[in-house]
Design a protein around this motif. Sequence first.
Motif, PDB file in Angstrom:
ATOM      1  N   MET A  45     -11.350  -3.357  10.313  1.00 19.11           N
ATOM      2  CA  MET A  45     -10.561  -2.127  10.245  1.00 19.11           C
ATOM      3  C   MET A  45      -9.953  -1.965   8.859  1.00 19.11           C
ATOM      4  O   MET A  45      -9.677  -2.941   8.175  1.00 19.11           O
ATOM      5  N   SER A  46      -9.683  -0.717   8.499  1.00 25.15           N
ATOM      6  CA  SER A  46      -8.967  -0.428   7.259  1.00 25.15           C
ATOM      7  C   SER A  46      -7.467  -0.561   7.503  1.00 25.15           C
ATOM      8  O   SER A  46      -7.007  -0.597   8.651  1.00 25.15           O
ATOM      9  N   VAL A  47      -6.701  -0.607   6.428  1.00 24.92           N
ATOM     10  CA  VAL A  47      -5.250  -0.710   6.536  1.00 24.92           C
ATOM     11  C   VAL A  47      -4.693   0.473   7.328  1.00 24.92           C
ATOM     12  O   VAL A  47      -3.857   0.294   8.221  1.00 24.92           O
ATOM     13  N   ASN A  48      -5.145   1.686   7.014  1.00 28.59           N
ATOM     14  CA  ASN A  48      -4.616   2.865   7.703  1.00 28.59           C
ATOM     15  C   ASN A  48      -4.925   2.846   9.194  1.00 28.59           C
ATOM     16  O   ASN A  48      -4.076   3.199  10.009  1.00 28.59           O
ATOM     17  N   HIS A  49      -6.125   2.425   9.548  1.00 26.90           N
ATOM     18  CA  HIS A  49      -6.489   2.346  10.964  1.00 26.90           C
ATOM     19  C   HIS A  49      -5.649   1.277  11.667  1.00 26.90           C
ATOM     20  O   HIS A  49      -5.126   1.506  12.762  1.00 26.90           O
ATOM     21  N   LEU A  50      -5.505   0.123  11.025  1.00 24.90           N
ATOM     22  CA  LEU A  50      -4.661  -0.931  11.590  1.00 24.90           C
ATOM     23  C   LEU A  50      -3.217  -0.455  11.749  1.00 24.90           C
ATOM     24  O   LEU A  50      -2.562  -0.742  12.751  1.00 24.90           O
ATOM     25  N   ALA A  51      -2.709   0.280  10.753  1.00 24.31           N
ATOM     26  CA  ALA A  51      -1.338   0.797  10.817  1.00 24.31           C
ATOM     27  C   ALA A  51      -1.163   1.698  12.037  1.00 24.31           C
ATOM     28  O   ALA A  51      -0.141   1.623  12.732  1.00 24.31           O
ATOM     29  N   ASP A  52      -2.149   2.532  12.309  1.00 24.18           N
ATOM     30  CA  ASP A  52      -2.091   3.385  13.503  1.00 24.18           C
ATOM     31  C   ASP A  52      -2.082   2.555  14.780  1.00 24.18           C
ATOM     32  O   ASP A  52      -1.309   2.811  15.698  1.00 24.18           O
ATOM     33  N   VAL A  53      -2.944   1.548  14.826  1.00 24.74           N
ATOM     34  CA  VAL A  53      -3.078   0.724  16.027  1.00 24.74           C
ATOM     35  C   VAL A  53      -1.808  -0.080  16.312  1.00 24.74           C
ATOM     36  O   VAL A  53      -1.365  -0.166  17.458  1.00 24.74           O
ATOM     37  N   VAL A  54      -1.209  -0.657  15.269  1.00 22.52           N
ATOM     38  CA  VAL A  54      -0.035  -1.508  15.481  1.00 22.52           C
ATOM     39  C   VAL A  54       1.277  -0.730  15.336  1.00 22.52           C
ATOM     40  O   VAL A  54       2.355  -1.307  15.448  1.00 22.52           O
ATOM     41  N   ASP A  55       1.179   0.566  15.069  1.00 23.42           N
ATOM     42  CA  ASP A  55       2.339   1.459  14.987  1.00 23.42           C
ATOM     43  C   ASP A  55       3.340   1.024  13.916  1.00 23.42           C
ATOM     44  O   ASP A  55       4.538   0.943  14.159  1.00 23.42           O
ATOM     45  N   LYS A  56       2.813   0.712  12.747  1.00 26.21           N
ATOM     46  CA  LYS A  56       3.619   0.355  11.580  1.00 26.21           C
ATOM     47  C   LYS A  56       3.120   1.160  10.394  1.00 26.21           C
ATOM     48  O   LYS A  56       2.019   1.714  10.414  1.00 26.21           O
ATOM     49  N   SER A  57       3.898   1.196   9.341  1.00 26.34           N
ATOM     50  CA  SER A  57       3.478   1.922   8.139  1.00 26.34           C
ATOM     51  C   SER A  57       2.333   1.178   7.452  1.00 26.34           C
ATOM     52  O   SER A  57       2.240  -0.056   7.556  1.00 26.34           O
ATOM     53  N   PRO A  58       1.467   1.923   6.764  1.00 29.29           N
ATOM     54  CA  PRO A  58       0.398   1.244   6.015  1.00 29.29           C
ATOM     55  C   PRO A  58       0.943   0.224   5.014  1.00 29.29           C
ATOM     56  O   PRO A  58       0.344  -0.834   4.823  1.00 29.29           O
ATOM     57  N   ALA A  59       2.084   0.516   4.383  1.00 29.01           N
ATOM     58  CA  ALA A  59       2.666  -0.425   3.418  1.00 29.01           C
ATOM     59  C   ALA A  59       3.058  -1.733   4.102  1.00 29.01           C
ATOM     60  O   ALA A  59       2.797  -2.823   3.584  1.00 29.01           O
ATOM     61  N   ALA A  60       3.681  -1.643   5.284  1.00 27.35           N
ATOM     62  CA  ALA A  60       4.085  -2.851   6.016  1.00 27.35           C
ATOM     63  C   ALA A  60       2.852  -3.644   6.445  1.00 27.35           C
ATOM     64  O   ALA A  60       2.807  -4.872   6.309  1.00 27.35           O
ATOM     65  N   VAL A  61       1.848  -2.951   6.968  1.00 29.06           N
ATOM     66  CA  VAL A  61       0.622  -3.623   7.410  1.00 29.06           C
ATOM     67  C   VAL A  61      -0.072  -4.280   6.225  1.00 29.06           C
ATOM     68  O   VAL A  61      -0.562  -5.406   6.326  1.00 29.06           O
TER      69      VAL A  61
END
Length: 120
Positions: A45-61
């Motif tokens: 997964m990309s950072v943005n997709h992971l951020a959506d999945v884990v409900d966190k900001s892309p920067a945090a992920v």
Amino acid sequence: MHLDTEVCGLDPESEYVELAVEVFAMLADATRVRIILALRSSGEMSVNHLADVVDKSPAAVSQHLAKLRLARMVSTRREGTTVFYRLTDEHASELVVDAVKQAEHVVGTASHHRTQQTGA
């Protein structure tokens, strides 16, 4: 099944004990556990997709992924400007799955044993 403790580093005096503690410390964060589980089910997964999945900001992920990458738990693949993350091997996800199963025991909802007993 019998494991050779010397080969697997399972001796309590093994030099791997301290490294194992570092692995547990790396996984002692809910966001990182969610990232591991997401990558386990999706593969990559990309950072943005992971951020959506884990409900966190892309920067945090991205920060969590950097730590997981330093620990060699995830690796990357670049496609154009997008970086895709994947688990380096199955061991981190197995630890997380076992930890979730242990948590099920703590709250008394360990259905994974009922599934094994019924053969389902």
